[in-house]
Design a protein around this motif. Structure first.
Motif, PDB file in Angstrom:
ATOM      1  N   LEU A  89     -24.577  -2.467  24.748  1.00 50.40           N
ATOM      2  CA  LEU A  89     -25.017  -2.484  23.353  1.00 50.40           C
ATOM      3  C   LEU A  89     -23.915  -2.946  22.403  1.00 50.40           C
ATOM      4  CD1 LEU A  89     -27.059   0.833  23.277  1.00 50.40           C
ATOM      5  CD2 LEU A  89     -27.975  -1.481  22.994  1.00 50.40           C
ATOM      6  N   ILE A  90     -22.667  -2.722  22.761  1.00 48.85           N
ATOM      7  CA  ILE A  90     -21.556  -3.099  21.877  1.00 48.85           C
ATOM      8  C   ILE A  90     -21.617  -4.594  21.565  1.00 48.85           C
ATOM      9  CG2 ILE A  90     -19.046  -3.256  21.667  1.00 48.85           C
ATOM     10  CD1 ILE A  90     -18.917  -0.751  23.524  1.00 48.85           C
ATOM     11  N   LYS A  91     -21.654  -5.405  22.597  1.00 53.32           N
ATOM     12  CA  LYS A  91     -21.689  -6.857  22.396  1.00 53.32           C
ATOM     13  C   LYS A  91     -23.010  -7.294  21.768  1.00 53.32           C
ATOM     14  CE  LYS A  91     -19.736 -10.911  22.890  1.00 53.32           C
ATOM     15  NZ  LYS A  91     -18.487 -11.256  22.184  1.00 53.32           N
ATOM     16  N   LYS A  92     -24.103  -6.663  22.183  1.00 51.85           N
ATOM     17  CA  LYS A  92     -25.415  -7.030  21.650  1.00 51.85           C
ATOM     18  C   LYS A  92     -25.482  -6.789  20.145  1.00 51.85           C
ATOM     19  CE  LYS A  92     -30.378  -6.213  22.265  1.00 51.85           C
ATOM     20  NZ  LYS A  92     -31.403  -5.570  23.125  1.00 51.85           N
ATOM     21  N   ILE A  93     -25.008  -5.631  19.710  1.00 56.58           N
ATOM     22  CA  ILE A  93     -25.035  -5.305  18.281  1.00 56.58           C
ATOM     23  C   ILE A  93     -24.122  -6.249  17.501  1.00 56.58           C
ATOM     24  CG2 ILE A  93     -24.395  -3.538  16.587  1.00 56.58           C
ATOM     25  CD1 ILE A  93     -25.368  -1.440  18.659  1.00 56.58           C
ATOM     26  N   ALA A  94     -22.967  -6.565  18.073  1.00 54.16           N
ATOM     27  CA  ALA A  94     -22.047  -7.496  17.406  1.00 54.16           C
ATOM     28  C   ALA A  94     -22.700  -8.861  17.213  1.00 54.16           C
ATOM     29  CB  ALA A  94     -20.761  -7.627  18.219  1.00 54.16           C
ATOM     30  N   LEU A  96     -25.938  -9.457  17.005  1.00 52.02           N
ATOM     31  CA  LEU A  96     -27.015  -9.316  16.021  1.00 52.02           C
ATOM     32  C   LEU A  96     -26.463  -9.339  14.593  1.00 52.02           C
ATOM     33  CD1 LEU A  96     -29.143  -6.513  17.724  1.00 52.02           C
ATOM     34  CD2 LEU A  96     -29.831  -8.892  17.390  1.00 52.02           C
ATOM     35  N   ALA A  97     -25.257  -8.802  14.419  1.00 51.51           N
ATOM     36  CA  ALA A  97     -24.654  -8.705  13.082  1.00 51.51           C
ATOM     37  C   ALA A  97     -23.978  -9.988  12.642  1.00 51.51           C
ATOM     38  CB  ALA A  97     -23.626  -7.579  13.074  1.00 51.51           C
ATOM     39  N   GLU A  98     -23.655 -10.836  13.578  1.00 53.37           N
ATOM     40  CA  GLU A  98     -22.772 -11.978  13.331  1.00 53.37           C
ATOM     41  C   GLU A  98     -23.168 -12.788  12.094  1.00 53.37           C
ATOM     42  OE1 GLU A  98     -20.585 -15.460  15.959  1.00 53.37           O
ATOM     43  OE2 GLU A  98     -22.131 -14.209  16.848  1.00 53.37           O
ATOM     44  N   LEU A 139     -32.124  -3.899  14.220  1.00 50.96           N
ATOM     45  CA  LEU A 139     -32.092  -3.102  15.449  1.00 50.96           C
ATOM     46  C   LEU A 139     -33.494  -2.855  15.998  1.00 50.96           C
ATOM     47  CD1 LEU A 139     -29.294  -0.466  14.693  1.00 50.96           C
ATOM     48  CD2 LEU A 139     -29.099  -2.663  15.868  1.00 50.96           C
ATOM     49  N   GLU A 140     -34.436  -2.530  15.124  1.00 49.77           N
ATOM     50  CA  GLU A 140     -35.803  -2.294  15.591  1.00 49.77           C
ATOM     51  C   GLU A 140     -36.407  -3.562  16.180  1.00 49.77           C
ATOM     52  OE1 GLU A 140     -38.408  -0.035  12.969  1.00 49.77           O
ATOM     53  OE2 GLU A 140     -36.633   0.847  12.018  1.00 49.77           O
TER      54      GLU A 140
END
Length: 205
Positions: A89-94, A96-98, A139-140
């Motif tokens: 999730l760490i890389k995935k969230i990063a 998504l935020a980019e 996120l959703e």
């Protein structure tokens, strides 16, 4: 209880790239000059810093004021759940935020990138309060859903957790001092991870 304004001053002092003037410290910490001066005088009296020729930390144990003054788990957080492992999730969230959402990982997720010690079972990241709604939509839309008992925690803090944050392997992480404070404040294995981090990056705490 330590005032939030005092903790902002401490955070800036620990993470400033070079010694500061009182006016610079006041501006960076967003604290009135007279209040900032009072904090600096008290911290000098306690042996944490010297004021001349410019203000500089001489005792890095100042970081414990953050750890005890605003423990990570006492801060306001919005939680989400996912079936994916926190490490993924760490890389995935990063990603998504980019480019559009501000964030900085902390706790064991941050330590995983800077000084891996124990596999994270939760993901803590600081976000801006004004972007919470956008974070929820993002996120959703990626299979992470609001849950009081979730393992993903979006944390809001007026400490300015982005001050001194940096990119590690393409992911934003809080400063080493704030990472140490957040880990230490949680006790248990997280506190062990804080001590390992200090050894790894050379914090004198």
């Amino acid at each position: 209880m330590i005032p939030a304004s005092a903790l902002r001053v401490v955070n800036v002092l620990l993470n400033a790239p070079s010694p500061l003037s009182l006016r610079e410290l006041s501006r960076e910490a967003r604290v009135p000059l007279s209040v900032c001066s009072r904090y600096v005088n008290e911290l000098e009296r306690l042996g944490y810093l010297r004021k001349r020729p410019r203000i500089k930390v001489v005792n890095q144990e100042l970081v414990y004021l953050i750890a005890y003054g605003r423990p990570l788990r006492s801060l306001r957080a919005t939680s989400f759940e996912s079936l994916e492992r926190p490490q993924h999730l760490i890389k995935k969230i990063a990603l998504l935020a980019e480019g559009r959402l501000a964030y900085a990982f902390t706790h064991l997720a941050g330590a995983e990138l800077v000084a891996p010690y124990v596999v994270p079972n939760e993901v803590y990241l600081y976000v801006e309060e004004k972007q919470l709604g956008e974070w929820a939509r993002v996120l959703e839309g990626s299979g992470m859903y609001p849950s009081d008992g979730g393992s993903i925690h979006l944390v809001v803090s007026d400490l300015d957790p982005f001050y001194g944050a940096r990119e590690v392997r393409g992911v934003r992480v809080v400063s080493d001092f704030l990472l140490f404070a957040d880990l230490y404040s949680c006790g248990g294995r997280a506190r062990e991870a804080a001590r390992f981090l200090a050894q790894k990056v050379g914090l004198r705490v």
